[in-house]
Design a protein around this motif. Structure first.
Motif, PDB file in Angstrom:
ATOM      1  N   UNK A   1       0.832  -1.210   0.000  1.00  0.00           N
ATOM      2  CA  UNK A   1       0.000   0.000   0.000  1.00  0.00           C
ATOM      3  C   UNK A   1       0.870   1.265   0.000  1.00  0.00           C
ATOM      4  N   UNK A   2       0.461   2.209  -0.831  1.00  0.00           N
ATOM      5  CA  UNK A   2       1.236   3.447  -1.028  1.00  0.00           C
ATOM      6  C   UNK A   2       1.720   4.064   0.287  1.00  0.00           C
ATOM      7  N   UNK A   3       0.837   4.136   1.280  1.00  0.00           N
ATOM      8  CA  UNK A   3       1.185   4.795   2.543  1.00  0.00           C
ATOM      9  C   UNK A   3       2.343   4.076   3.235  1.00  0.00           C
ATOM     10  N   UNK A   4       2.441   2.762   3.040  1.00  0.00           N
ATOM     11  CA  UNK A   4       3.505   2.029   3.731  1.00  0.00           C
ATOM     12  C   UNK A   4       4.891   2.337   3.164  1.00  0.00           C
ATOM     13  N   UNK A   5       4.946   2.863   1.945  1.00  0.00           N
ATOM     14  CA  UNK A   5       6.246   3.316   1.426  1.00  0.00           C
ATOM     15  C   UNK A   5       6.726   4.518   2.246  1.00  0.00           C
ATOM     16  N   UNK A   6       5.826   5.478   2.513  1.00  0.00           N
ATOM     17  CA  UNK A   6       6.214   6.661   3.300  1.00  0.00           C
ATOM     18  C   UNK A   6       6.529   6.263   4.739  1.00  0.00           C
ATOM     19  N   UNK A   7       5.671   5.422   5.324  1.00  0.00           N
ATOM     20  CA  UNK A   7       5.909   4.988   6.705  1.00  0.00           C
ATOM     21  C   UNK A   7       7.240   4.226   6.779  1.00  0.00           C
ATOM     22  N   UNK A   8       7.514   3.409   5.772  1.00  0.00           N
ATOM     23  CA  UNK A   8       8.769   2.646   5.729  1.00  0.00           C
ATOM     24  C   UNK A   8       9.977   3.578   5.687  1.00  0.00           C
TER      25      UNK A   8
ATOM     26  N   UNK B   1     -11.025   7.331   7.528  1.00  0.00           N
ATOM     27  CA  UNK B   1      -9.705   6.781   7.251  1.00  0.00           C
ATOM     28  C   UNK B   1      -9.394   5.597   8.149  1.00  0.00           C
ATOM     29  N   UNK B   2     -10.442   5.017   8.717  1.00  0.00           N
ATOM     30  CA  UNK B   2     -10.249   3.853   9.588  1.00  0.00           C
ATOM     31  C   UNK B   2      -9.452   2.767   8.863  1.00  0.00           C
ATOM     32  N   UNK B   3      -9.753   2.596   7.577  1.00  0.00           N
ATOM     33  CA  UNK B   3      -9.069   1.553   6.806  1.00  0.00           C
ATOM     34  C   UNK B   3      -7.565   1.812   6.762  1.00  0.00           C
ATOM     35  N   UNK B   4      -7.173   3.102   6.759  1.00  0.00           N
ATOM     36  CA  UNK B   4      -5.749   3.436   6.698  1.00  0.00           C
ATOM     37  C   UNK B   4      -5.072   3.056   8.018  1.00  0.00           C
ATOM     38  N   UNK B   5      -5.691   3.442   9.147  1.00  0.00           N
ATOM     39  CA  UNK B   5      -5.047   3.115  10.430  1.00  0.00           C
ATOM     40  C   UNK B   5      -5.077   1.609  10.678  1.00  0.00           C
ATOM     41  N   UNK B   6      -6.115   0.929  10.194  1.00  0.00           N
ATOM     42  CA  UNK B   6      -6.139  -0.534  10.322  1.00  0.00           C
ATOM     43  C   UNK B   6      -4.949  -1.149   9.595  1.00  0.00           C
ATOM     44  N   UNK B   7      -4.652  -0.601   8.427  1.00  0.00           N
ATOM     45  CA  UNK B   7      -3.588  -1.177   7.593  1.00  0.00           C
ATOM     46  C   UNK B   7      -2.206  -0.846   8.156  1.00  0.00           C
ATOM     47  N   UNK B   8      -2.035   0.408   8.588  1.00  0.00           N
ATOM     48  CA  UNK B   8      -0.696   0.838   9.021  1.00  0.00           C
ATOM     49  C   UNK B   8      -0.393   0.322  10.428  1.00  0.00           C
TER      50      UNK B   8
ATOM     51  N   UNK C   1      -0.104  -0.014  14.713  1.00  0.00           N
ATOM     52  CA  UNK C   1       0.290   0.786  15.874  1.00  0.00           C
ATOM     53  C   UNK C   1       1.746   1.271  15.870  1.00  0.00           C
ATOM     54  N   UNK C   2       2.484   1.113  14.766  1.00  0.00           N
ATOM     55  CA  UNK C   2       3.871   1.596  14.766  1.00  0.00           C
ATOM     56  C   UNK C   2       3.924   3.110  14.589  1.00  0.00           C
ATOM     57  N   UNK C   3       2.766   3.738  14.343  1.00  0.00           N
ATOM     58  CA  UNK C   3       2.717   5.198  14.215  1.00  0.00           C
ATOM     59  C   UNK C   3       1.585   5.732  15.085  1.00  0.00           C
ATOM     60  N   UNK C   4       1.597   7.049  15.328  1.00  0.00           N
ATOM     61  CA  UNK C   4       0.462   7.688  15.990  1.00  0.00           C
ATOM     62  C   UNK C   4      -0.421   8.325  14.923  1.00  0.00           C
ATOM     63  N   UNK C   5      -1.650   8.640  15.305  1.00  0.00           N
ATOM     64  CA  UNK C   5      -2.588   9.194  14.327  1.00  0.00           C
ATOM     65  C   UNK C   5      -3.117  10.537  14.792  1.00  0.00           C
ATOM     66  N   UNK C   6      -3.265  11.460  13.828  1.00  0.00           N
ATOM     67  CA  UNK C   6      -3.910  12.740  14.124  1.00  0.00           C
ATOM     68  C   UNK C   6      -5.006  12.907  13.090  1.00  0.00           C
ATOM     69  N   UNK C   7      -6.169  13.309  13.545  1.00  0.00           N
ATOM     70  CA  UNK C   7      -7.312  13.442  12.646  1.00  0.00           C
ATOM     71  C   UNK C   7      -7.425  14.879  12.147  1.00  0.00           C
ATOM     72  N   UNK C   8      -7.469  15.014  10.834  1.00  0.00           N
ATOM     73  CA  UNK C   8      -7.801  16.322  10.248  1.00  0.00           C
ATOM     74  C   UNK C   8      -9.242  16.207   9.724  1.00  0.00           C
ATOM     75  N   UNK C   9     -10.185  16.656  10.544  1.00  0.00           N
ATOM     76  CA  UNK C   9     -11.596  16.424  10.223  1.00  0.00           C
ATOM     77  C   UNK C   9     -12.013  17.223   8.993  1.00  0.00           C
TER      78      UNK C   9
END
Ligand code: UD1
Ligand code: MG
Length: 452
Positions: free
Chosen positions: A32-39, A57-64, A66-74
């Motif tokens: 998944x694209x986001x995992x390239x940046x997280x990597x 964006x629940x699907x995004x945090x499910x995929x990534x 707990x190795x990162x923290x999350x901030x919501x931009x509503x």
């Protein structure tokens, strides 16, 4: 206090992907694209990573995970506003904040390392990444003063013709002095007509504060193009694939046709292995040296030792010891384990089964839920009948057994060492060591020429 924190912006809608799937979850070379940046953030050694995500964006945090923290931009109010949402998570916890996007998988680790190194050495308020290009791609322009120092980044929406003509583009990747960022980011005013808070305004703000701004200029636009459409997705995939293929070639792997070779990022290949055209290597696949893979093969999450030959075959979750030959047209499914020197010819399928060293399975056979010893000969069309409609059962074949063509081994069944099964037998009972059975159902027979 960490030295480095990374904020990854990924709250965008990604509407131009025209997809039910969140943009940053679209796979790029299987990941998944986001995992390239997280990597990249992990590889940089960041002590803290915060992902800015939007509603739904629940699907995004499910995929990534707990190795990162999350901030919501509503509400999506611009890049400055997005970084501000990470303030609670990051303030007072790291000295430097690196900002990245979640849709830029082609960025190189070396580029980010150089950016962080420049920032750490000079300690300006902001260090930004820029690239020179004739195609502006809609990016903001880096404006420099008479002495050549960067003094602002100006977005196309508000640029004069003179600024539009500038070729130095802002890539959207920055290092910030954390104390300064968290103190001054809230002061950025919204830009009309959309009322967005531009992160790029931090550059002029730092200059107004009498602080310095550093720029690291890169040459390769392809690192920072970003992904907005599926055309960009294919382009990014091509860029990363080319890079991965080149890495393997420089490591001593021959790719006969790199244009039709698809190797995912975590695959390992040993020296002097040849990968033939139209081959895809996926997931956690590891291939030893002096092997020959393809053409026309798909291999996923498999371990293949030195000297193996795989031709026109599909492997998933398989383990091959040295000098195994598979194909053409073999299918190895999860739990297939072929011992050293096994030969598996055309149209065979092996699943949840071990084949001992030197065993031969030449033509269109199915072996599933089985343990097969060494130097066994499995004739053409042999089937282990492992499923009785309710449960699976095991077939055990001991060393040196000979299983005649077209036999059905109805599990659970045990074929003894050196035993022989005549062609076309339906074996429903165990066969002792050295025994001979044939017929339907198979019965124990005296060995031809043996005692009556
Ligand atoms: C931004 C920069 C521009 C730069 C370009 C490089 C600003 C104002 N402009 O352009 O100078 O050349 O990146 O690609 O920063 N995002 C959020 N929340 C938001 C807005 C954006 O999370 O409210 C995320 C997006 O998901 C995306 C990233 O930030 O990953 C960049 O957003 P995008 O809209 O592409 O930035 P631009 O304004 O086009
Ligand atoms: Mg953009």
């Amino acid at each position: 206090m960490h030295e480095l924190a990374v904020a990854i912006l990924a709250a965008g809608q990604g509407t131009r992907m025209r997809s039910d799937l969140n943009k940053v979850l679209h796979p790029v070379l299987g990941k998944p694209m986001i995992l390239w940046s997280v990597g990249l953030a992990h590889q940089l050694g960041a002590g803290l990573i915060t992902l800015v995500i939007g509603n739904n964006a629940q699907a995004v945090s499910d995929k990534v995970g707990p190795s990162v923290e999350y901030a919501l931009q509503a509400e999506r109010l611009g890049t400055g506003h997005a970084v501000l949402q990470a303030k609670d998570s990051l303030q007072g916890r790291a000295r430097t904040v690196l900002v990245l996007y979640g849709d830029m998988p082609t960025l190189r680790l070396e580029t980010l390392q150089a950016l962080v190194a420049l920032h750490t050495e000079r300690r300006p308020a902001v260090t930004l990444l820029s690239v020179c290009s004739d195609d502006s791609m809609g990016f903001g322009r880096v404006v420099r003063d008479a002495t050549g120092r960067a003094e602002a980044v100006v977005e196309e929406a508000v640029a004069t013709p003179e600024i539009m003509a500038l070729k130095e583009l802002n890539c959207g990747v920055y290092c910030f002095d954390a104390d300064w960022l968290w103190q001054r980011l809230p002061d950025i005013p919204p830009t009309m007509p959309k009322g967005e808070y531009y992160l790029t305004d931090t550059v002029a703000l730092a200059i107004a504060d009498g602080l310095s701004v550093e720029v690291l200029q890169i040459d390769d636009v392809s690192e920072v193009q970003g992904i907005n459409t599926r055309v960009h997705l294919a382009e990014a995939t091509r860029i990363l694939r080319t890079r991965i293929n080149e890495r393997h070639m420089l490591n001593g792997v021959t790719l006969v046709d790199p244009d039709t070779t698809y190797i995912e990022p975590d695959v390992e290949i040993g020296q002097d292995t040849v990968v033939h055209p139209n081959t895809a290597l996926h997931g956690a696949t590891q291939i030893g040296g002096h092997a020959s893979i393809g053409p026309n093969s798909v291999i996923r999450d498999s371990v293949i030792a030195d000297g193996c030959r795989i031709e026109a075959s599909h492997l998933e979750g398989a383990l091959l010891e040295r000098n195994v030959e598979v194909g053409p047209f073999g299918h190895l499914r999860s739990g297939a384990h072929l011992g050293e020197g096994v030969h598996m010819g055309d149209y065979g399928e092996v699943k949840q089964a071990y084949l001992g060293p030197g065993t031969k399975m030449g033509h269109f056979s199915y072996v599933g839920n089985a343990r097969v010893g060494a130097n066994v000969n499995i004739g053409a069309g042999v089937v282990t009948c492992n499923y009785d409609g309710a449960a699976r059962h095991e077939t055990i074949i001991e060393d040196d057994a000979f299983i005649g063509s077209g036999s059905m081994l109805v599990a659970p069944v045990h074929i003894g060492q050196g035993a022989r099964v005549g062609a076309g037998a339906v074996v429903t009972h165990d066969v002792p060591d050295g025994g001979l059975v044939y017929g339907v159902p198979a019965r124990q027979r005296p060995a031809p020429g043996g005692e009556q």
